[in-house]
Scaffold this motif. Structure first.
Motif, PDB file in Angstrom:
ATOM      1  N   ALA A 257       0.829  -1.200   0.000  1.00  0.00           N
ATOM      2  CA  ALA A 257       0.000   0.000   0.000  1.00  0.00           C
ATOM      3  C   ALA A 257       0.868   1.257   0.000  1.00  0.00           C
ATOM      4  O   ALA A 257       0.576   2.225  -0.690  1.00  0.00           O
ATOM      5  CB  ALA A 257      -0.943  -0.002   1.198  1.00  0.00           C
ATOM      6  N   ARG A 258       1.966   1.240   0.772  1.00  0.00           N
ATOM      7  CA  ARG A 258       2.874   2.401   0.774  1.00  0.00           C
ATOM      8  C   ARG A 258       3.493   2.596  -0.602  1.00  0.00           C
ATOM      9  O   ARG A 258       3.621   3.711  -1.077  1.00  0.00           O
ATOM     10  CB  ARG A 258       3.962   2.225   1.832  1.00  0.00           C
ATOM     11  N   GLN A 259       3.878   1.511  -1.246  1.00  0.00           N
ATOM     12  CA  GLN A 259       4.480   1.617  -2.566  1.00  0.00           C
ATOM     13  C   GLN A 259       3.468   2.177  -3.568  1.00  0.00           C
ATOM     14  O   GLN A 259       3.799   3.035  -4.377  1.00  0.00           O
ATOM     15  CB  GLN A 259       4.970   0.242  -3.036  1.00  0.00           C
ATOM     16  N   ALA A 260       2.241   1.715  -3.495  1.00  0.00           N
ATOM     17  CA  ALA A 260       1.210   2.222  -4.388  1.00  0.00           C
ATOM     18  C   ALA A 260       0.947   3.694  -4.141  1.00  0.00           C
ATOM     19  O   ALA A 260       0.769   4.472  -5.076  1.00  0.00           O
ATOM     20  CB  ALA A 260      -0.082   1.424  -4.195  1.00  0.00           C
ATOM     21  N   ALA A 261       0.940   4.100  -2.880  1.00  0.00           N
ATOM     22  CA  ALA A 261       0.679   5.495  -2.533  1.00  0.00           C
ATOM     23  C   ALA A 261       1.779   6.420  -3.022  1.00  0.00           C
ATOM     24  O   ALA A 261       1.540   7.598  -3.276  1.00  0.00           O
ATOM     25  CB  ALA A 261       0.505   5.634  -1.027  1.00  0.00           C
ATOM     26  N   ALA A 262       2.988   5.894  -3.205  1.00  0.00           N
ATOM     27  CA  ALA A 262       4.094   6.724  -3.695  1.00  0.00           C
ATOM     28  C   ALA A 262       3.804   7.252  -5.086  1.00  0.00           C
ATOM     29  O   ALA A 262       4.252   8.332  -5.461  1.00  0.00           O
ATOM     30  CB  ALA A 262       5.400   5.926  -3.680  1.00  0.00           C
ATOM     31  N   GLY A 263       3.030   6.506  -5.875  1.00  0.00           N
ATOM     32  CA  GLY A 263       2.610   6.983  -7.178  1.00  0.00           C
ATOM     33  C   GLY A 263       3.705   7.084  -8.216  1.00  0.00           C
ATOM     34  O   GLY A 263       3.530   7.707  -9.254  1.00  0.00           O
ATOM     35  N   ASP A 264       4.868   6.502  -7.984  1.00  0.00           N
ATOM     36  CA  ASP A 264       5.980   6.650  -8.925  1.00  0.00           C
ATOM     37  C   ASP A 264       6.110   5.476  -9.894  1.00  0.00           C
ATOM     38  O   ASP A 264       7.026   5.428 -10.707  1.00  0.00           O
ATOM     39  CB  ASP A 264       7.295   6.840  -8.173  1.00  0.00           C
ATOM     40  N   ASN A 265       5.164   4.524  -9.823  1.00  0.00           N
ATOM     41  CA  ASN A 265       5.161   3.333 -10.682  1.00  0.00           C
ATOM     42  C   ASN A 265       6.434   2.507 -10.597  1.00  0.00           C
ATOM     43  O   ASN A 265       6.707   1.664 -11.433  1.00  0.00           O
ATOM     44  CB  ASN A 265       4.876   3.707 -12.142  1.00  0.00           C
ATOM     45  N   LYS A 266       7.249   2.730  -9.604  1.00  0.00           N
ATOM     46  CA  LYS A 266       8.450   1.941  -9.398  1.00  0.00           C
ATOM     47  C   LYS A 266       8.031   0.525  -9.017  1.00  0.00           C
ATOM     48  O   LYS A 266       7.169   0.338  -8.178  1.00  0.00           O
ATOM     49  CB  LYS A 266       9.286   2.561  -8.280  1.00  0.00           C
TER      50      LYS A 266
ATOM     51  N   GLN B 275      -5.784   1.553   1.460  1.00  0.00           N
ATOM     52  CA  GLN B 275      -5.080   1.015   2.626  1.00  0.00           C
ATOM     53  C   GLN B 275      -4.919  -0.495   2.480  1.00  0.00           C
ATOM     54  O   GLN B 275      -3.963  -1.074   2.981  1.00  0.00           O
ATOM     55  CB  GLN B 275      -5.844   1.348   3.902  1.00  0.00           C
ATOM     56  N   TYR B 276      -5.864  -1.129   1.772  1.00  0.00           N
ATOM     57  CA  TYR B 276      -5.850  -2.580   1.602  1.00  0.00           C
ATOM     58  C   TYR B 276      -5.598  -3.035   0.167  1.00  0.00           C
ATOM     59  O   TYR B 276      -5.159  -4.163  -0.049  1.00  0.00           O
ATOM     60  CB  TYR B 276      -7.191  -3.172   2.058  1.00  0.00           C
ATOM     61  N   VAL B 277      -5.935  -2.197  -0.808  1.00  0.00           N
ATOM     62  CA  VAL B 277      -5.871  -2.593  -2.214  1.00  0.00           C
ATOM     63  C   VAL B 277      -4.957  -1.650  -2.989  1.00  0.00           C
ATOM     64  O   VAL B 277      -5.365  -0.550  -3.336  1.00  0.00           O
ATOM     65  CB  VAL B 277      -7.275  -2.581  -2.864  1.00  0.00           C
ATOM     66  N   PRO B 278      -3.732  -2.075  -3.263  1.00  0.00           N
ATOM     67  CA  PRO B 278      -2.867  -1.253  -4.113  1.00  0.00           C
ATOM     68  C   PRO B 278      -3.514  -1.112  -5.493  1.00  0.00           C
ATOM     69  O   PRO B 278      -4.014  -2.098  -6.049  1.00  0.00           O
ATOM     70  CB  PRO B 278      -1.566  -2.058  -4.193  1.00  0.00           C
ATOM     71  N   PRO B 279      -3.544   0.089  -6.057  1.00  0.00           N
ATOM     72  CA  PRO B 279      -4.277   0.334  -7.307  1.00  0.00           C
ATOM     73  C   PRO B 279      -3.920  -0.588  -8.468  1.00  0.00           C
ATOM     74  O   PRO B 279      -4.756  -0.868  -9.301  1.00  0.00           O
ATOM     75  CB  PRO B 279      -3.941   1.782  -7.631  1.00  0.00           C
ATOM     76  N   GLN B 280      -2.710  -1.057  -8.559  1.00  0.00           N
ATOM     77  CA  GLN B 280      -2.337  -1.905  -9.688  1.00  0.00           C
ATOM     78  C   GLN B 280      -2.394  -3.386  -9.357  1.00  0.00           C
ATOM     79  O   GLN B 280      -2.065  -4.215 -10.200  1.00  0.00           O
ATOM     80  CB  GLN B 280      -0.936  -1.542 -10.171  1.00  0.00           C
ATOM     81  N   ALA B 281      -2.811  -3.745  -8.171  1.00  0.00           N
ATOM     82  CA  ALA B 281      -2.842  -5.151  -7.762  1.00  0.00           C
ATOM     83  C   ALA B 281      -4.222  -5.743  -7.980  1.00  0.00           C
ATOM     84  O   ALA B 281      -5.004  -5.907  -7.060  1.00  0.00           O
ATOM     85  CB  ALA B 281      -2.396  -5.295  -6.311  1.00  0.00           C
TER      86      ALA B 281
ATOM     87  N   LEU C 173      -4.005 -10.764  -2.316  1.00  0.00           N
ATOM     88  CA  LEU C 173      -3.455  -9.990  -3.438  1.00  0.00           C
ATOM     89  C   LEU C 173      -3.171 -10.965  -4.568  1.00  0.00           C
ATOM     90  O   LEU C 173      -2.329 -11.853  -4.421  1.00  0.00           O
ATOM     91  CB  LEU C 173      -2.148  -9.303  -3.039  1.00  0.00           C
ATOM     92  N   GLY C 174      -3.875 -10.825  -5.663  1.00  0.00           N
ATOM     93  CA  GLY C 174      -3.701 -11.741  -6.779  1.00  0.00           C
ATOM     94  C   GLY C 174      -4.778 -12.799  -6.787  1.00  0.00           C
ATOM     95  O   GLY C 174      -5.834 -12.654  -6.175  1.00  0.00           O
ATOM     96  N   LEU C 175      -4.495 -13.865  -7.505  1.00  0.00           N
ATOM     97  CA  LEU C 175      -5.433 -14.955  -7.713  1.00  0.00           C
ATOM     98  C   LEU C 175      -5.910 -15.564  -6.404  1.00  0.00           C
ATOM     99  O   LEU C 175      -5.098 -15.962  -5.569  1.00  0.00           O
ATOM    100  CB  LEU C 175      -4.753 -16.030  -8.569  1.00  0.00           C
TER     101      LEU C 175
END
Length: 180
Positions: A13-22, A137-143, A161-163
């Motif tokens: 979630a923190r990585q998704a919130a960074a918004g840098d697509n890293k 908080q629970y669902v990263p936008p690209q997951a 997260l995932g299948l």
């Protein structure tokens, strides 16, 4: 899209919130379970189903709810559709509701997917990302796919997260469904 205010101890979630697509975020099938004392506040959301019905958390108060984030071109979403249907059938008479949250598709595309894969539960249309944003908080936008299980108080009790594998989803739903 910019995400703000997503304070979470969840690394994805923190990585998704960074918004840098890293490091593009994709679900890996990992499961997180949350003990009742650490579940926090009930999920609050409102959205419109593809049939035009508007729902919010008050409409399922007291029930266990499974929320599955999906879209038609998502290969894992296609793979897990029969699993979600089977688990829904198994628990439908036990106060367990299933809702899809479609994050990309027009109504006609979503309905074609539902017909082709025999989806027996309704889906929210969320191309604008309002529901997804409420739950970052629970669902990263690209997951996508991601599946959340809400307890009878509306709190997130588990996340995949995932299948979603059938035995995993069945166990998670069963555990929360037997708790008052």
């Amino acid at each position: 899209m910019t995400l703000t205010g997503c304070a979470s101890s969840d690394a994805l979630a923190r990585q998704a919130a960074a918004g840098d697509n890293k490091n593009y975020i994709a679900g890996d099938g990992s499961v997180a379970e949350y003990a009742p004392e650490s579940r926090g506040e009930a999920v609050r959301l409102e959205g419109t189903l593809f049939d035009g019905t508007t729902l919010n958390q008050d409409d399922w108060a007291g029930d266990v709810v499974v929320l599955n984030f999906w879209y038609a071109a998502c290969a894992p979403c296609r793979t897990e559709a029969p699993t979600l249907n089977a688990v829904r059938e198994e628990f439908k008479d036990q106060g367990v509701r299933f809702y899809g949250i479609n994050v990309r598709d027009e109504r006609s595309t979503a309905e074609a997917f539902e017909r082709n894969f025999g989806v027996t539960y309704p889906s929210f249309e969320d191309r604008g990302g309002d529901i997804l944003l409420d739950l970052t908080q629970y669902v990263p936008p690209q997951a996508v796919p991601t599946t959340l299980i809400l307890d009878r108080k509306g709190r997130v009790s588990a996340r995949i997260l995932g299948l979603a594998e059938k035995t995993t989803l069945t166990t998670l739903v069963e555990d929360v469904a037997k708790t008052p």
